[in-house]
Write an enzyme that holds these catalytic residues in place. Structure first.
Site, PDB file in Angstrom:
ATOM      1  CE  LYS A 160     117.452  72.249  72.852  1.00 24.72           C
ATOM      2  NZ  LYS A 160     118.213  73.278  73.570  1.00 24.72           N
ATOM      3  CD  GLU A 179     133.825  73.346  65.146  1.00 23.89           C
ATOM      4  OE1 GLU A 179     133.105  72.556  65.784  1.00 23.89           O
ATOM      5  OE2 GLU A 179     133.402  74.080  64.249  1.00 23.89           O
ATOM      6  CD  GLU A 183     126.032  74.816  59.561  1.00 18.19           C
ATOM      7  OE1 GLU A 183     126.990  74.466  60.281  1.00 18.19           O
ATOM      8  OE2 GLU A 183     125.687  75.989  59.377  1.00 18.19           O
ATOM      9  CB  CYS A 240     129.796  76.237  61.854  1.00 21.13           C
ATOM     10  SG  CYS A 240     128.634  77.237  60.923  1.00 21.13           S
TER      11      CYS A 240
HETATM   12  P1  NAD Z   1     125.913  70.855  71.288  1.00 20.72           P
HETATM   13  O1  NAD Z   1     125.921  70.236  69.953  1.00 20.72           O
HETATM   14  O2  NAD Z   1     126.008  69.937  72.440  1.00 20.72           O
HETATM   15  O3  NAD Z   1     124.587  71.720  71.500  1.00 20.72           O
HETATM   16  C1  NAD Z   1     123.920  72.410  70.472  1.00 20.72           C
HETATM   17  C2  NAD Z   1     122.412  72.341  70.700  1.00 20.72           C
HETATM   18  O4  NAD Z   1     121.996  70.976  70.758  1.00 20.72           O
HETATM   19  C3  NAD Z   1     121.943  72.949  72.027  1.00 20.72           C
HETATM   20  O5  NAD Z   1     120.699  73.586  71.789  1.00 20.72           O
HETATM   21  C4  NAD Z   1     121.759  71.744  72.934  1.00 20.72           C
HETATM   22  O6  NAD Z   1     120.840  71.989  73.976  1.00 20.72           O
HETATM   23  C5  NAD Z   1     121.257  70.702  71.963  1.00 20.72           C
HETATM   24  N1  NAD Z   1     121.521  69.305  72.340  1.00 20.72           N
HETATM   25  C6  NAD Z   1     122.558  68.798  73.055  1.00 20.72           C
HETATM   26  N2  NAD Z   1     122.460  67.457  73.157  1.00 20.72           N
HETATM   27  C7  NAD Z   1     121.327  67.090  72.499  1.00 20.72           C
HETATM   28  C8  NAD Z   1     120.692  65.827  72.227  1.00 20.72           C
HETATM   29  N3  NAD Z   1     121.187  64.671  72.660  1.00 20.72           N
HETATM   30  N4  NAD Z   1     119.552  65.827  71.494  1.00 20.72           N
HETATM   31  C9  NAD Z   1     119.057  66.988  71.017  1.00 20.72           C
HETATM   32  N5  NAD Z   1     119.607  68.192  71.245  1.00 20.72           N
HETATM   33  C10 NAD Z   1     120.734  68.267  71.968  1.00 20.72           C
HETATM   34  O7  NAD Z   1     127.061  71.929  71.318  1.00 20.72           O
HETATM   35  P2  NAD Z   1     127.665  72.729  72.549  1.00 20.72           P
HETATM   36  O8  NAD Z   1     127.855  71.837  73.749  1.00 20.72           O
HETATM   37  O9  NAD Z   1     126.853  73.956  72.743  1.00 20.72           O
HETATM   38  O10 NAD Z   1     129.087  73.146  71.958  1.00 20.72           O
HETATM   39  C11 NAD Z   1     130.101  72.150  71.871  1.00 20.72           C
HETATM   40  C12 NAD Z   1     130.851  72.270  70.564  1.00 20.72           C
HETATM   41  O11 NAD Z   1     129.943  72.165  69.467  1.00 20.72           O
HETATM   42  C13 NAD Z   1     131.547  73.608  70.326  1.00 20.72           C
HETATM   43  O12 NAD Z   1     132.770  73.671  70.972  1.00 20.72           O
HETATM   44  C14 NAD Z   1     131.651  73.621  68.832  1.00 20.72           C
HETATM   45  O13 NAD Z   1     132.772  72.875  68.437  1.00 20.72           O
HETATM   46  C15 NAD Z   1     130.402  72.921  68.362  1.00 20.72           C
HETATM   47  N6  NAD Z   1     129.320  73.880  67.953  1.00 20.72           N
HETATM   48  C16 NAD Z   1     129.125  74.069  66.627  1.00 20.72           C
HETATM   49  C17 NAD Z   1     128.160  74.977  66.212  1.00 20.72           C
HETATM   50  C18 NAD Z   1     127.905  75.235  64.750  1.00 20.72           C
HETATM   51  O14 NAD Z   1     127.479  76.339  64.395  1.00 20.72           O
HETATM   52  N7  NAD Z   1     128.103  74.261  63.872  1.00 20.72           N
HETATM   53  C19 NAD Z   1     127.391  75.654  67.141  1.00 20.72           C
HETATM   54  C20 NAD Z   1     127.597  75.414  68.505  1.00 20.72           C
HETATM   55  C21 NAD Z   1     128.565  74.506  68.890  1.00 20.72           C
END
Ligand code: NAD
Length: 540
Positions: free
Chosen positions: A201, A405, A273, A307
């Site tokens: 996903k 972050e 991660e 990240c």
């Molecule tokens: P997020 O963690 O909300 O989303 C990442 C992924 O998780 C997406 O595919 C999303 O659809 C999915 N997701 C969201 N809620 C979920 C749940 N309850 N169960 C399962 N899957 C779920 O991140 P975001 O809103 O895209 O970004 C917010 C912050 O996250 C950014 O500002 C950054 O700080 C961090 N981030 C980190 C990385 C990394 O590489 N470690 C990547 C993206 C975002």
């Protein structure tokens, strides 16, 4: 701090030649074959996806619902049986063919990544190179990693014990938008080669790139149904966690905690991660020219939406002024542009939520007394979500960007007077993903690395050396995650260890049951003597 550039010095001229409308539009005939791969009953409607760099509409993405997730997992589960029975060398050959396919078709996927994420082409190329590295590594090493190993059995010579790694079954992968190709495949490839089926996903913003990767795997010989793709946001991700046998997640620490908790209830494995608040230390003996060049890349690659990206510059006070002069000159020379070629150094942020987060962090720091050394400007002249690479000084410890972050092109400068103080500052965070140390004395840098609480430490590099060392584990301490990807750890994470012990000596008077059946404690006395002997022989 002595160095004072103009408070509003802003990097990046716009390239006036870019005809964004012509290059960003995607034709329906390009997207239709990709969208057809989504497991969807089309009952959940669509989500409009817009190119962050220009604001052009890219596609209306059909979404999956909970029933579609169940269907995808069921199909994957059926397909997994034959896939796991395929010789590991055949599975590995799919990865090696994927390696060639991605390199051969790179311009196609680079365009797609740039359109969906807004990043510069150089940042997009990092993804192509990374996927090639990971595919080659597991293509070459998987058979050895999965080979059953023989360990010392309970009774020397009489117990033969082997440990096999069996696939868990169906692995769920939830990937984010910041590295849509790399992070869609980083966990998928080891999971597949280990004999699992996968349901992926991707983030809704970057699903086309993930679908391109699924098509590339099919092209490379992956059998039907072994990899399924579902589309949607957090609800679809949550439904996936409820159905799979292991979940691999990359994203925010907040979502990581929710997923870990659900995985805990279900007693499935979870590799997470998550975020970082990564420091880069310039020691007094560093080569400052090289460090300045490396620090620019470490802070502003992918517009800081990485990240492992550096968000804290820890400078030894003896060299801070000279380093900053070199660093800021390079920051101010960075070119921002949405061009689908290698002319831009820095691309767009990927969403308005990211832009809002970056602006909130910068405004909050300034309100609390921080100074802008470079950047700090929303570059609407370049594109709707461009933000200039930003360097802040005098950021108080309670400012948002000192704690959380930012995940954007913002770095704050901290001065220290010794290596010991540098280690203390580097460790002042709940995160522990990546750190970087610059010193001419690599032995000293290694000793410092051992005191830093981070899953990867790069010496005289910002992040790529450790990330690209794909034979080594990569992941975070503390709030930065759980488990590791890459190397042996990355493939073992999506397998179950199975110990098989074969007891010899049955019917010869030396089997365990016959030993325990001896009367009057004779067997126990024999075993006691045997245990003493093993200790004397220093057997482990
Ligand atoms: P997020 O963690 O909300 O989303 C990442 C992924 O998780 C997406 O595919 C999303 O659809 C999915 N997701 C969201 N809620 C979920 C749940 N309850 N169960 C399962 N899957 C779920 O991140 P975001 O809103 O895209 O970004 C917010 C912050 O996250 C950014 O500002 C950054 O700080 C961090 N981030 C980190 C990385 C990394 O590489 N470690 C990547 C993206 C975002």
């Amino acid at each position: 701090m002595g160095y004072e550039p103009g408070a509003h010095a802003v990097p990046g001229p716009l390239d006036p030649e870019v005809d964004a409308a012509a290059t960003y539009l995607l034709e329906p005939e390009e997207t239709a074959p990709l969208l057809a791969r989504i497991v969807t009953s089309h009952e959940e409607g669509t989500r409009r996806v817009v190119a962050p760099a220009t604001g052009h509409v890219l596609v209306d993405l059909p979404l999956s619902g909970p029933d579609d997730v169940t269907r995808a997992v069921d199909r994957a589960r059926d397909a997994q049986v034959a896939w796991a029975a395929t010789d590991v060398r055949e599975r590995a050959a799919v990865l090696l063919r994927l390696h060639d396919h991605v390199l051969d078709h790179q311009s196609e996927v680079l365009d797609l990544i740039q359109r969906e994420s807004g990043k510069s082409r150089a940042s997009a190329f990092e993804e192509v190179a990374d996927v090639a590295q990971v595919a080659r590594h597991y293509g070459r090493r998987a058979a050895a990693y999965l080979e059953p190993r023989t360990v010392r059995g309970m009774l020397p010579l009489l117990t033969r014990t082997t440990v096999a790694r069996l696939p868990v079954g169906v692995v769920g992968v939830i990937s984010p938008w910041n590295y849509p190709l790399t992070l869609a495949l980083a966990d998928v490839l080891p999971a597949l080669v280990a004999g699992n089926a996968v349901v992926l996903k991707p983030d809704p913003q970057t699903t086309l790139t993930a679908l391109w990767a699924a098509a590339a795997l099919e092209e490379a010989g992956l059998p039907d149904d072994v990899l399924q793709v579902v589309a949607g946001g957090g609800e679809v991700g949550a439904a996936l966690v409820d159905e799979v046998d292991h979940i691999a997640f990359t994203g925010s620490t907040a979502t990581g905690r929710v997923i870990a908790s659900r995985a805990g209830e279900r007693l499935i494995g979870a590799t997470l991660e998550l975020g970082g608040k990564n420091p880069l230390y310039v020691a007094a003996d560093a080569d400052l020219e090289v460090a300045a060049l490396g620090a620019v890349r470490a802070c502003f690659s992918n517009s800081g939406q990485l990240c492992m990206s550096i968000e804290r510059l820890v400078l030894h006070e003896d060299v801070a002024e000279e380093f900053l002069e070199l660093f800021l000159a390079r920051v101010l020379a960075l070119r921002l542009s949405p061009a689908l070629d290698y002319t831009a150094d820095v691309g767009s942020l990927t969403s308005s939520a990211q832009l809002a987060r970056v602006e909130t962090h910068v405004h909050d720091a300034i309100a609390r007394g921080a100074r802008i050394l470079a950047g700090g400007v929303h570059r609407t002249d370049v594109g709707p979500l461009f933000y200039s690479p930003t360097v802040l000084a005098d950021v108080p410890p309670h400012a948002l960007c000192a704690q959380e972050e930012t995940f954007g092109p913002v770095v704050s400068v901290v001065l220290v007077s010794s290596d010991d103080e540098a280690v203390t500052v580097m460790n002042e965070t709940e995160h522990g993903l990546n750190a970087s140390i610059w010193s001419r004395d690599t032995r000293r840098a290694r000793a410092l690395a051992a005191r830093v609480r981070a899953g990867t430490v790069n010496v005289n590099d910002g992040y790529a050396a450790a990330w690209g060392s794909v034979a080594a584990p990569m992941g975070g301490f503390g709030a930065s995650g759980q488990g590791r990807r890459h190397g042996r750890e990355g493939i073992e994470a999506c397998t179950e260890a199975q110990t098989v012990s074969v007891q010899r000596g049955v019917m010869s008077g030396a089997s365990l049951d016959e030993l325990f059946a001896l009367p009057d404690g004779q067997g126990q006395r024999l075993l006691t003597g045997g245990l003493r002997l093993l200790r004397t022989l220093r057997l482990r």
